[in-house]
Design a protein around this motif. Structure first.
Motif, PDB file in Angstrom:
ATOM      1  N   LEU A 122     -37.153 -28.879 -19.053  1.00  0.00           N
ATOM      2  CA  LEU A 122     -36.538 -29.907 -19.765  1.00  0.00           C
ATOM      3  C   LEU A 122     -35.526 -30.515 -19.109  1.00  0.00           C
ATOM      4  O   LEU A 122     -35.130 -31.952 -18.739  1.00  0.00           O
ATOM      5  CB  LEU A 122     -35.871 -29.301 -20.904  1.00  0.00           C
ATOM      6  N   GLN A 123     -34.811 -29.813 -17.939  1.00  0.00           N
ATOM      7  CA  GLN A 123     -33.760 -30.308 -17.138  1.00  0.00           C
ATOM      8  C   GLN A 123     -34.417 -31.052 -16.094  1.00  0.00           C
ATOM      9  O   GLN A 123     -33.811 -32.130 -15.861  1.00  0.00           O
ATOM     10  CB  GLN A 123     -32.985 -29.160 -16.279  1.00  0.00           C
ATOM     11  N   LYS A 124     -35.878 -30.898 -15.625  1.00  0.00           N
ATOM     12  CA  LYS A 124     -36.438 -31.763 -14.869  1.00  0.00           C
ATOM     13  C   LYS A 124     -36.628 -33.059 -15.438  1.00  0.00           C
ATOM     14  O   LYS A 124     -36.510 -34.228 -14.695  1.00  0.00           O
ATOM     15  CB  LYS A 124     -37.521 -30.963 -14.329  1.00  0.00           C
ATOM     16  N   ALA A 125     -36.874 -33.149 -16.676  1.00  0.00           N
ATOM     17  CA  ALA A 125     -37.468 -34.147 -17.431  1.00  0.00           C
ATOM     18  C   ALA A 125     -36.173 -35.123 -17.474  1.00  0.00           C
ATOM     19  O   ALA A 125     -36.139 -36.265 -17.548  1.00  0.00           O
ATOM     20  CB  ALA A 125     -38.101 -33.910 -18.885  1.00  0.00           C
ATOM     21  N   LEU A 126     -35.019 -34.586 -18.017  1.00  0.00           N
ATOM     22  CA  LEU A 126     -33.825 -35.323 -17.727  1.00  0.00           C
ATOM     23  C   LEU A 126     -33.541 -36.032 -16.714  1.00  0.00           C
ATOM     24  O   LEU A 126     -32.943 -37.112 -16.460  1.00  0.00           O
ATOM     25  CB  LEU A 126     -32.694 -34.513 -18.371  1.00  0.00           C
ATOM     26  N   ARG A 127     -33.497 -35.205 -15.606  1.00  0.00           N
ATOM     27  CA  ARG A 127     -33.024 -35.742 -14.076  1.00  0.00           C
ATOM     28  C   ARG A 127     -34.214 -36.832 -13.829  1.00  0.00           C
ATOM     29  O   ARG A 127     -33.626 -37.761 -13.438  1.00  0.00           O
ATOM     30  CB  ARG A 127     -33.577 -34.423 -13.026  1.00  0.00           C
ATOM     31  N   ARG A 128     -35.428 -36.727 -14.179  1.00  0.00           N
ATOM     32  CA  ARG A 128     -36.267 -37.714 -14.055  1.00  0.00           C
ATOM     33  C   ARG A 128     -36.167 -39.132 -14.799  1.00  0.00           C
ATOM     34  O   ARG A 128     -36.501 -40.165 -14.109  1.00  0.00           O
ATOM     35  CB  ARG A 128     -37.816 -37.091 -14.434  1.00  0.00           C
ATOM     36  N   ASN A 129     -35.310 -38.880 -15.745  1.00  0.00           N
ATOM     37  CA  ASN A 129     -34.719 -40.067 -16.535  1.00  0.00           C
ATOM     38  C   ASN A 129     -33.549 -40.360 -16.436  1.00  0.00           C
ATOM     39  O   ASN A 129     -33.036 -41.161 -16.835  1.00  0.00           O
ATOM     40  CB  ASN A 129     -35.088 -39.716 -18.168  1.00  0.00           C
ATOM     41  N   GLY A 130     -32.928 -39.938 -15.281  1.00  0.00           N
ATOM     42  CA  GLY A 130     -31.530 -40.496 -14.733  1.00  0.00           C
ATOM     43  C   GLY A 130     -30.583 -39.837 -15.454  1.00  0.00           C
ATOM     44  O   GLY A 130     -29.336 -40.242 -15.588  1.00  0.00           O
ATOM     45  N   CYS A 131     -30.755 -38.665 -16.304  1.00  0.00           N
ATOM     46  CA  CYS A 131     -29.778 -38.217 -17.018  1.00  0.00           C
ATOM     47  C   CYS A 131     -29.181 -36.780 -16.205  1.00  0.00           C
ATOM     48  O   CYS A 131     -29.850 -35.934 -16.052  1.00  0.00           O
ATOM     49  CB  CYS A 131     -30.257 -37.921 -18.491  1.00  0.00           C
ATOM     50  N   GLU A 132     -27.781 -36.637 -16.005  1.00  0.00           N
ATOM     51  CA  GLU A 132     -27.527 -35.466 -15.515  1.00  0.00           C
ATOM     52  C   GLU A 132     -27.086 -34.155 -16.370  1.00  0.00           C
ATOM     53  O   GLU A 132     -27.149 -33.280 -16.184  1.00  0.00           O
ATOM     54  CB  GLU A 132     -26.139 -35.660 -14.600  1.00  0.00           C
ATOM     55  N   ARG A 133     -26.630 -34.680 -17.459  1.00  0.00           N
ATOM     56  CA  ARG A 133     -25.975 -33.701 -18.648  1.00  0.00           C
ATOM     57  C   ARG A 133     -26.538 -33.899 -19.796  1.00  0.00           C
ATOM     58  O   ARG A 133     -27.006 -34.869 -20.422  1.00  0.00           O
ATOM     59  CB  ARG A 133     -24.564 -33.897 -18.756  1.00  0.00           C
ATOM     60  N   VAL A 134     -26.857 -32.776 -20.592  1.00  0.00           N
ATOM     61  CA  VAL A 134     -27.404 -32.806 -21.769  1.00  0.00           C
ATOM     62  C   VAL A 134     -26.606 -33.583 -23.054  1.00  0.00           C
ATOM     63  O   VAL A 134     -27.025 -34.256 -23.862  1.00  0.00           O
ATOM     64  CB  VAL A 134     -27.717 -31.294 -22.522  1.00  0.00           C
TER      65      VAL A 134
END
Length: 181
Positions: A122-134
């Motif tokens: 999930l963290q990898k997917a967030l980073r891939r989408n340019g998001c650093e924090r949940v």
């Protein structure tokens, strides 16, 4: 080379049975398995293709049997694609439904567990989408193809995070209405 060891319709029937069984197994294995092909998944895919080969051709290695099976598989794929395009119910049955992983910064761990998504993935997917924090996530959605779509909150003038509303989901009769989910 060209002679069939069984009637042509038997190859069609075998191909359709294997196609339906593999479609069912892929659906049951979950969205994550479809969208993220790891080396283990690739090995499994290669082994499965070898395992079902004899189930489809019944030991007949003729060119004609191979062409009948190829046409059957392509035809089944076209028919299923057309059926899912025409019927929302069939599309949901074959492809599943998108699942919300994060809403307003809250992670739905039960969905992650059911879809077998680890926190690192999930963290990898967030980073891939340019998001650093949940906390910056308005929505994170596991799509039917196994990818994760992320809709981030946008920052207001006061520095507060507020959700971004895509105009496509906006109700034209009510410009302030959020139709996203």
């Amino acid at each position: 080379m060209w002679n069939l060891s069984a009637p042509w319709w038997e190859f069609v029937l075998r191909g359709l049975i294997v196609y339906a069984a593999l479609l069912f197994l892929m659906r049951v294995s979950g969205k994550r398995q479809i969208g993220q092909l790891s080396p283990l998944d690739l090995v499994l895919l290669l082994i499965i293709s070898n395992a079902v080969q004899n189930a489809m051709n019944g030991g007949d290695n003729s060119v004609t049997a191979g062409l009948i099976l190829a046409a059957t598989l392509f035809g089944a794929d076209v028919l299923v694609g057309y059926g899912t395009w025409r019927s929302h119910r069939l599309e949901t049955l074959v492809e599943g439904r998108p699942e919300i992983l994060i809403h307003q910064g809250e992670i739905f761990r039960d969905v992650m567990r059911r879809e077998r998504i680890t926190p690192r993935e999930l963290q990898k997917a967030l980073r891939r989408n340019g998001c650093e924090r949940v906390a910056d996530v308005h929505f994170a959605i596991l799509e039917t193809d196994g990818t994760v779509s992320v809709i981030q909150k946008e920052k207001s003038e006061e520095g507060q995070a507020k959700p971004t509303i895509d105009p496509m989901w906006q109700d034209p009769a009510r410009p302030d209405a959020d139709m996203s989910l």
